[in-house]
Design an enzyme around this catalytic site. Structure first.
Site, PDB file in Angstrom:
ATOM      1  CB  ALA A 263      37.248-106.985  37.968  1.00 31.42           C
TER       2      ALA A 263
ATOM      3  CD  GLU B 143      41.950-110.547  42.883  1.00 39.35           C
ATOM      4  OE1 GLU B 143      41.097-110.025  42.113  1.00 39.35           O
ATOM      5  OE2 GLU B 143      43.024-109.616  43.177  1.00 39.35           O
TER       6      GLU B 143
ATOM      7  N   GLY C 299      39.288-111.714  39.800  1.00 39.22           N
ATOM      8  CA  GLY C 299      38.498-111.218  40.731  1.00 39.22           C
ATOM      9  C   GLY C 299      37.714-112.442  41.208  1.00 39.22           C
TER      10      GLY C 299
ATOM     11  CD  GLU D 226      44.144-110.704  37.966  1.00 41.91           C
ATOM     12  OE1 GLU D 226      45.048-111.477  37.856  1.00 41.91           O
ATOM     13  OE2 GLU D 226      43.224-110.387  38.770  1.00 41.91           O
TER      14      GLU D 226
HETATM   15  N1  COA Z   1      34.703-109.255  32.119  1.00 43.00           N
HETATM   16  C1  COA Z   1      33.904-108.848  31.228  1.00 43.00           C
HETATM   17  N2  COA Z   1      33.453-109.822  30.555  1.00 43.00           N
HETATM   18  C2  COA Z   1      33.906-111.037  30.490  1.00 43.00           C
HETATM   19  C3  COA Z   1      34.632-111.320  31.310  1.00 43.00           C
HETATM   20  C4  COA Z   1      35.308-110.358  32.160  1.00 43.00           C
HETATM   21  N3  COA Z   1      36.121-110.660  33.287  1.00 43.00           N
HETATM   22  N4  COA Z   1      34.964-112.599  31.312  1.00 43.00           N
HETATM   23  C5  COA Z   1      34.271-113.164  30.224  1.00 43.00           C
HETATM   24  N5  COA Z   1      33.400-112.306  29.905  1.00 43.00           N
HETATM   25  C6  COA Z   1      32.498-112.236  28.647  1.00 43.00           C
HETATM   26  C7  COA Z   1      33.121-112.010  27.405  1.00 43.00           C
HETATM   27  O1  COA Z   1      33.450-110.841  26.984  1.00 43.00           O
HETATM   28  C8  COA Z   1      31.863-112.735  26.402  1.00 43.00           C
HETATM   29  O2  COA Z   1      30.948-111.701  26.368  1.00 43.00           O
HETATM   30  P1  COA Z   1      30.360-111.530  24.740  1.00 43.00           P
HETATM   31  O3  COA Z   1      29.479-112.668  24.490  1.00 43.00           O
HETATM   32  O4  COA Z   1      29.494-110.329  25.140  1.00 43.00           O
HETATM   33  O5  COA Z   1      31.403-111.179  23.754  1.00 43.00           O
HETATM   34  C9  COA Z   1      31.378-113.572  27.605  1.00 43.00           C
HETATM   35  O6  COA Z   1      31.795-113.408  28.916  1.00 43.00           O
HETATM   36  C10 COA Z   1      31.699-115.204  27.302  1.00 43.00           C
HETATM   37  O7  COA Z   1      32.934-115.254  27.500  1.00 43.00           O
HETATM   38  P2  COA Z   1      34.050-115.754  26.153  1.00 43.00           P
HETATM   39  O8  COA Z   1      35.595-115.420  26.337  1.00 43.00           O
HETATM   40  O9  COA Z   1      33.198-115.560  25.009  1.00 43.00           O
HETATM   41  O10 COA Z   1      34.080-117.289  26.875  1.00 43.00           O
HETATM   42  P3  COA Z   1      34.958-118.333  26.658  1.00 43.00           P
HETATM   43  O11 COA Z   1      34.641-119.826  26.729  1.00 43.00           O
HETATM   44  O12 COA Z   1      35.519-118.380  25.122  1.00 43.00           O
HETATM   45  O13 COA Z   1      36.410-118.026  27.524  1.00 43.00           O
HETATM   46  C11 COA Z   1      37.428-117.256  29.300  1.00 43.00           C
HETATM   47  C12 COA Z   1      36.454-118.170  28.763  1.00 43.00           C
HETATM   48  C13 COA Z   1      37.259-117.304  31.085  1.00 43.00           C
HETATM   49  C14 COA Z   1      38.696-117.894  28.892  1.00 43.00           C
HETATM   50  C15 COA Z   1      37.440-115.853  28.931  1.00 43.00           C
HETATM   51  O14 COA Z   1      36.246-115.434  28.965  1.00 43.00           O
HETATM   52  C16 COA Z   1      38.376-115.067  29.696  1.00 43.00           C
HETATM   53  O15 COA Z   1      39.406-114.993  29.253  1.00 43.00           O
HETATM   54  N6  COA Z   1      37.734-114.088  30.527  1.00 43.00           N
HETATM   55  C17 COA Z   1      38.640-113.151  31.375  1.00 43.00           C
HETATM   56  C18 COA Z   1      39.536-113.645  32.387  1.00 43.00           C
HETATM   57  C19 COA Z   1      40.093-112.648  32.933  1.00 43.00           C
HETATM   58  O16 COA Z   1      40.897-112.120  32.393  1.00 43.00           O
HETATM   59  N7  COA Z   1      39.713-112.372  34.093  1.00 43.00           N
HETATM   60  C20 COA Z   1      40.549-111.243  35.035  1.00 43.00           C
HETATM   61  C21 COA Z   1      39.871-110.027  34.955  1.00 43.00           C
HETATM   62  S1  COA Z   1      40.629-108.706  35.799  1.00 43.00           S
END
Ligand code: COA
Length: 258
Positions: free
Chosen positions: A65, A113, A110, A133
């Site tokens: 999400a 999910e 999400g 989460e």
């Molecule tokens: N919601 C909003 N933005 C998200 C996102 C999410 N769930 N997942 C990634 N993004 C965004 C990042 O903020 C970043 O934006 P920016 O370039 O404007 O800063 C962009 O997507 C790229 O992500 P980034 O974190 O820089 O990539 P990465 O390769 O370093 O890491 C992940 C990849 C997937 C490990 C990391 O993005 C992450 O942990 N995401 C969240 C996962 C999560 O907690 N999901 C559950 C949400 S309820």
């Protein structure tokens, strides 16, 4: 549509591609609304025999999400978000036509999910799954606490939900979280092959298979209700503010249990 790409192929398969590559295809509310409307539009369309959902690019199916969108939510707003997500993902689970998730990278939160709500999951070898989460001070809010248990069993689900571990496609296959793992270039062909096979069978029988299998789990909605309630409660905690703020500030969270 702002965040979804669609096309119908010569096999009568509707392809839906989540298209927010700059945010790793994170599911914001507009996107989920578009997905719901699209599914409703095609439910009775005979020219479509099945659906494949995937993400743009090689890096992500959907990374969860949209954290920026709900980071400031209170308990009521959190409950509403979760309830709305449940409604949309229930539509997928009970859809009368088969829906396959073609998982082409991160399927986190999400995103995982969404994949679990689909009837079948096919993963590319680079797919990664997880419910991270608790890193944000919340719990899954789109059915993850329930469907993960259904797919992989209680013990492994509890471990994945509490550790926030991210697993690869091979482990997901071993756990029964996905049906198949294929090389990335075989992802779409494999999904099409499965849907072509299903579409050669009697459509009404397929619809009833989906209803019957879902009916097995229909007696117990209290877990889904509990998830909505507790997701909302998490949104009122200090740890939720800290967890989401830490993600957006790209630093590790410091939780205090309040
Ligand atoms: N919601 C909003 N933005 C998200 C996102 C999410 N769930 N997942 C990634 N993004 C965004 C990042 O903020 C970043 O934006 P920016 O370039 O404007 O800063 C962009 O997507 C790229 O992500 P980034 O974190 O820089 O990539 P990465 O390769 O370093 O890491 C992940 C990849 C997937 C490990 C990391 O993005 C992450 O942990 N995401 C969240 C996962 C999560 O907690 N999901 C559950 C949400 S309820």
């Amino acid at each position: 549509m702002q965040h979804l790409l669609t096309h119908t192929d010569e096999n009568r398969i509707l392809h839906i591609t989540i298209n927010r590559p700059d945010k790793l295809n994170a599911l914001n509310m507009t996107l989920l609304g578009e997905l719901h409307a699209l599914l409703e539009d095609y439910e009775q369309v005979d020219e479509v025999c099945g659906i494949i959902i995937t993400g743009t690019g090689a890096k992500a199916f959907a990374a969860g999400a949209d954290i920026a969108e709900f980071a400031h939510f209170n308990a009521n707003e959190g409950c509403d978000l979760s309830a709305r997500g449940h409604h949309i993902f229930n539509t997928i689970e009970h859809y009368p036509k088969p829906i396959i998730a073609a998982v082409n990278g991160f399927a986190l939160g999400g995103g995982c999910e969404l994949a679990m709500a689909c009837h079948i999951r096919v993963a590319a070898t680079n797919a990664k799954f997880g419910q991270p989460e608790v890193n944000l001070g919340i719990i899954p809010g789109y059915g993850g606490t329930q469907r993960l248990v259904q797919l992989v069993g209680k013990g492994k689900a509890l471990e994945l939900l509490m550790t926030a571990d991210i697993i690869g496609a091979t482990e997901a296959l071993q756990l029964g979280l996905v049906n198949h793992v294929v090389e990335p270039e075989q992802l779409m062909p494999k999904c099409v092959e499965i849907l072509k096979k299903i579409s050669s069978k009697a459509p009404l029988a397929i619809e009833k298979i989906i209803q019957c299998v879902n009916a097995h789990f229909a007696g117990n909605h209290s877990g889904f209700d509990a998830e909505v309630k507790h997701f909302g409660e998490c949104c009122d905690t200090q740890d939720f503010k800290e967890g989401t703020t830490a993600f957006l500030e790209k630093r590790a969270a410091k939780f205090v249990g309040q």
